[in-house]
Scaffold this motif. Structure first.
Motif, short mmCIF file in Angstrom:
data_model
loop_
_atom_site.label_atom_id
_atom_site.label_comp_id
_atom_site.label_asym_id
_atom_site.label_seq_id
_atom_site.Cartn_x
_atom_site.Cartn_y
_atom_site.Cartn_z
N TYR A 755 0.82 -1.20 0.00
CA TYR A 755 0.00 0.00 0.00
C TYR A 755 0.85 1.25 0.00
O TYR A 755 2.07 1.22 0.26
N VAL A 756 0.22 2.37 -0.30
CA VAL A 756 0.88 3.68 -0.34
C VAL A 756 0.76 4.33 1.03
O VAL A 756 -0.34 4.62 1.49
N ALA A 757 1.90 4.56 1.68
CA ALA A 757 1.90 5.22 2.99
C ALA A 757 1.99 6.73 2.85
O ALA A 757 1.66 7.46 3.79
N GLY A 788 4.09 1.63 2.16
CA GLY A 788 3.91 1.29 3.56
C GLY A 788 4.58 -0.03 3.89
O GLY A 788 5.00 -0.79 3.01
N SER A 789 4.66 -0.33 5.17
CA SER A 789 5.38 -1.51 5.63
C SER A 789 4.65 -2.79 5.24
O SER A 789 3.43 -2.89 5.38
N PRO A 790 5.39 -3.79 4.73
CA PRO A 790 4.78 -5.11 4.58
C PRO A 790 4.52 -5.74 5.95
O PRO A 790 4.73 -5.09 6.98
N ARG A 791 4.07 -7.00 5.95
CA ARG A 791 3.79 -7.66 7.22
C ARG A 791 5.00 -7.56 8.16
O ARG A 791 6.14 -7.77 7.76
N ALA A 792 4.73 -7.20 9.40
CA ALA A 792 5.80 -7.03 10.39
C ALA A 792 5.38 -7.63 11.72
O ALA A 792 4.20 -7.56 12.10
#
Length: 802
Positions: A755-757, A788-792
């Motif tokens: 996604y776009v953060a 945006g951050s991937p799964r974390a």
């Protein structure tokens, strides 16, 4: 990989607050200062007792607001009736930063983020309606928008005023940055929404934020915590606090670092935040504030939309010559000053782009009670922002010291037999700086070339404010306020150009000397119908002058004359209701309509890290904010914060040059950067008794609609939905040394959505025939998007010592 910065220690003479009392008053002293409730419970009909006669004066020591259980945030207005019974005048003055009567406001309590990893303001402010967050230039640099007010800005925070324990951390030029904010330090965050220049002055077109550190008495010892997880993230932090006699102080320190999830985004940052208060006499209190933040970070280059789809996390971008598809690059002069020796396209890793900044804030406050009815407050803040920011083909280098002084009087009394609270104050602040823009050249580690421009600037604001709160009946309170302010912007920008291989230097000088005067009135009514319903209405104004640096940037990103910029002004109407039928349900809804004149709008330029600012003659912002908190079964809670925004240009003709000048009417177009619908919803459960008491968890959903990226409304940034999962456990410890243990683990972006953060506004362009280029062309416009951050996975623990 990391450059080590020792965690700075703050050894400051702490000053703390407890009234020196006579023996009889000491017997009534409260045992310790508790953090006041941060969510309005059932709206109160509190009938304030008339102030005691000034003489003789009998005063209880350390009278504070009574503590209440922490609850989920709810957007409300301050309760009718002004001060609470027994509330000190100092607390009444603090309320002007926390919850001004009649204004739409949300307070986010620590209980909302104490049981989860909280790395930045983005992790906590989404719990308030009206708030939108976008990633800025750095790990904790987030753009914070209230009602869309800052959504078009490329970095930092504008169009709202930020306080830390009532001390302003917005500099006189209107810029605030969230780099220095570690949420672990705070006990509550107040979000004040709507035009607020009558109370907060210049730049408060959207409202204000007040971050409140944890009082020393509530810490009552030492706490150590650590968070760690994906992408090399590690944050060690310490909180210490105590209340002893007339002194109360708290100290927070943290060391956070990580590799980042985008190429070239590792970071290393240290923060110290200290607050101390000393009650030196029954009538005098001294408070000292210190914040210091050191930041070293690498920065990726913002992508185009097509690059985002190809390579959102900028992987395989070691060098421009061998870069993978979708890698963003910058063009650098080989000789550091012009193209005579050729140019080189380099990635952010290859060029060594980043930031190396320091921010130091030192403040002092003296409060004096003339009597039981009148308090005088004097406050001074020194704020120094020192930057070294090679963020693209150029590097910004400068030191920005500022000084801020304010003095005000608060008096409680009566007017024609009606309870009243009167506020009057004056202020002066100034910032003088010399900043350089230098070319970045090949060689790595952000090697600096020749000077591109130098800006000598001064920003000065001074003015007065007045406010009256009058309780017309036991159910109806009226508020009237006004502020007047004079602003002076002076600047001398010298642009350097270099001809030929020898680099023959020529200069172009642009000067500005702009003077502004602005007035901002406000009116509000707060009506308490019964024990369940409270209604509020408000009409208010805001204003924000340009920043000196805006006056010298052209649409191309080059230095030039943009000195015609005008003050933006807005007139806003709020209507809202708060419904609390019982202790298990709270619902608040607010509708607003704001009319802007000469709105300051920023958009990206072809030069990375450089934005161009213009005035849109007229625009309208309207929307709805909704907050709900429902404890539908024991241990279960559902909370939601929703914002709807509809923001359009109503008068704006944009001129685009391509050989000739072509004009396009943007009236009726959506303002870019504004997501129409944003929602944060959380469903959680906590075990309240039995052997598993303290065990809990929640699932959280964040949703953001797609939004336009350009004035012509041709290209959209995609929306997204994210799901986060949390499991936590908190228990008291039976020990001579330990008090409590808090454990938590969280999975963010469970379904690994890309996604776009952050998406900065981009410029429209035309063909030689004057036809606007379509979305397929705009999708290649760079310097806009961070993913945006991937799964974390992030886990943490905190242990409290006695």
């Amino acid at each position: 990989m990391f450059r080590y910065h020792p965690l700075e220690a703050a050894s400051v003479l702490a000053l703390g607050a407890t009234l020196c009392a006579s023996p009889s008053a000491a017997e009534a002293q409260a045992p310790s200062t508790e953090l006041p409730s941060v969510t309005v419970e059932a709206p109160r009909t509190a009938v304030r007792a008339k102030p005691a006669a000034p003489k003789p004066r009998v005063r209880a020591a350390s009278v504070q607001r009574p503590p209440k259980p922490a609850t989920a945030p709810a957007a409300t207005a301050a309760p009718a009736g002004g001060a609470r019974p027994g509330e000190t005048l100092a607390a009444t003055r603090d309320g002007l930063n926390r919850a001004p009567t009649g204004q739409t406001q949300t307070t986010i309590d620590r209980s909302q983020f104490d049981n989860r990893p909280a790395f930045s303001v983005a992790d906590v402010l989404r719990d308030s309606p009206g708030i939108s967050i976008k990633q800025g230039n750095g790990p904790r640099d987030f753009g914070i928008s209230i009602r869309g007010s800052n959504a078009r800005n490329g970095f930092g925070i504008r169009n709202l005023v930020v306080f830390d324990d009532g001390f302003p951390v917005t500099q006189p030029d209107g810029l605030s940055r969230s780099d220095l904010i570690d949420p672990h330090a705070y006990g509550a965050i107040d979000v004040v929404r709507g035009p607020s220049s009558a109370l907060y002055g210049n730049y408060a077109t959207g409202g204000a934020l007040n971050f409140r550190t944890r009082p020393g008495g509530t810490i009552d010892g030492v706490e150590y915590g650590v968070d760690g997880g994906s992408f090399g993230y590690l944050n060690n932090y310490l909180a210490a606090g105590k209340k002893v006699g007339n002194f109360e102080g708290s100290l927070f320190a943290s060391d956070a670092r990580g590799d980042g999830y985008i190429g070239n985004s590792w970071f290393n940052t240290q923060t110290v935040n200290f607050l101390g208060t000393l009650q030196v006499t029954p009538d005098d209190r001294f408070t000292v504030k210190l914040i210091n933040n050191d930041l070293t970070t690498r920065l990726p280059i913002r992508s185009s939309l097509n690059q985002f789809y190809q390579n959102p996390f900028q992987q395989g971008c070691t060098t421009g010559a061998t870069a993978a598809p979708g890698c963003a690059t910058v063009t650098l002069f080989n000789n550091g000053f012009n193209a005579a020796a050729g140019t080189d396209k380099e990635t952010a890793v290859q060029a060594g782009l980043g930031r190396d900044d320091r921010r130091t804030i030192v403040g002092g406050r003296w409060e004096h009670d003339f009597d039981n009815q009148t308090t005088w407050r004097n406050q001074f803040v020194f704020d120094d922002r020192n930057i070294n920011q090679p963020t693209g083909s150029t590097s910004a280098i400068g030191d920005f010291p500022s000084y801020n002084y304010m003095s005000d009087v608060v008096r409680r009394g009566d007017v024609f037999g009606l309870d009243s609270t009167t506020y009057f104050g004056g202020f002066y602040n100034t910032l003088t700086a010399s900043s350089d823009t230098r070319n970045v050249m090949p060689g790595g580690n952000a090697t600096l070339g020749s000077l591109s421009s130098n800006l000598l600037s001064t920003t000065t604001n001074y003015g007065v404010r007045a406010r009256e709160e009058l309780k017309l009946t036991s159910a109806l309170t009226a508020v009237a306020g006004i502020g007047w302010e004079a602003t002076s912007l002076t600047g001398r920008n010298t642009a350097y150009s270099y001809a030929g291989a020898a680099g023959t230097t020529t200069t172009a000088v642009t000067t500005a000397d702009r003077q502004f005067q602005n007035t901002a009135p406000e009116l509000a009514l707060l009506y308490r119908l019964n024990s369940e319903w409270q209604f509020r209405g408000r009409v208010a104004t805001g204003y924000g002058t340009p920043q000196v640096g805006n006056l010298f940037v052209l649409p191309s990103g080059a230095s030039g004359n943009n000195t015609q910029l005008r003050t933006q002004k807005n007139l806003g109407y709020d209507v809202g209701a708060d419904w609390t039928p019982n202790n298990a349900l709270k619902v608040s809804v607010t509708g607003f309509y704001e009319f802007f004149k000469d709105e300051l709008v920023s958009q990206a330029t072809p030069l990375a890290g450089i934005s161009y600012t213009f005035n849109a003659p007229r625009s309208e912002h309207r929307g709805v904010e909704l907050a709900a908190d429902w404890k539908f079964l024991p241990g279960w809670r559902f909370s939601a914060a929703y914002t709807y925004l509809d923001e359009v240009y109503t008068e704006y003709v944009e001129s685009i040059t391509n050989g000739a000048v072509f004009s396009f009417n943007r009236a009726g177009n959506k303002i870019p950067g504004i997501s129409p619908n944003e929602l944060t919803a959380r469903l959680g459960y906590d075990q309240l008794s039995g052997p598993l008491q303290g065990l809990g968890g929640f699932v959280e959903v964040q949703r953001k609609d797609s939004f336009y990226m350009d004035n012509a409304n041709l290209l959209k940034a995609p929306g997204y939905e994210l799901v986060n999962l949390n499991l936590h456990y908190k228990t008291d410890l039976v020990s001579d040394y330990f008090k409590a243990l808090n454990l938590y683990i969280e999975v963010r972006n469970v379904f690994d959505r890309t996604y776009v953060a952050s998406a900065n506004n981009i410029s429209n362009s035309v063909t030689a025939a004057g036809i606007q280029n379509p979305a397929s062309v705009l999708a290649n416009s760079t310097n806009s998007i961070y993913a945006g951050s991937p799964r974390a996975f992030v886990a943490g623990m905190k242990i409290a010592f006695k």
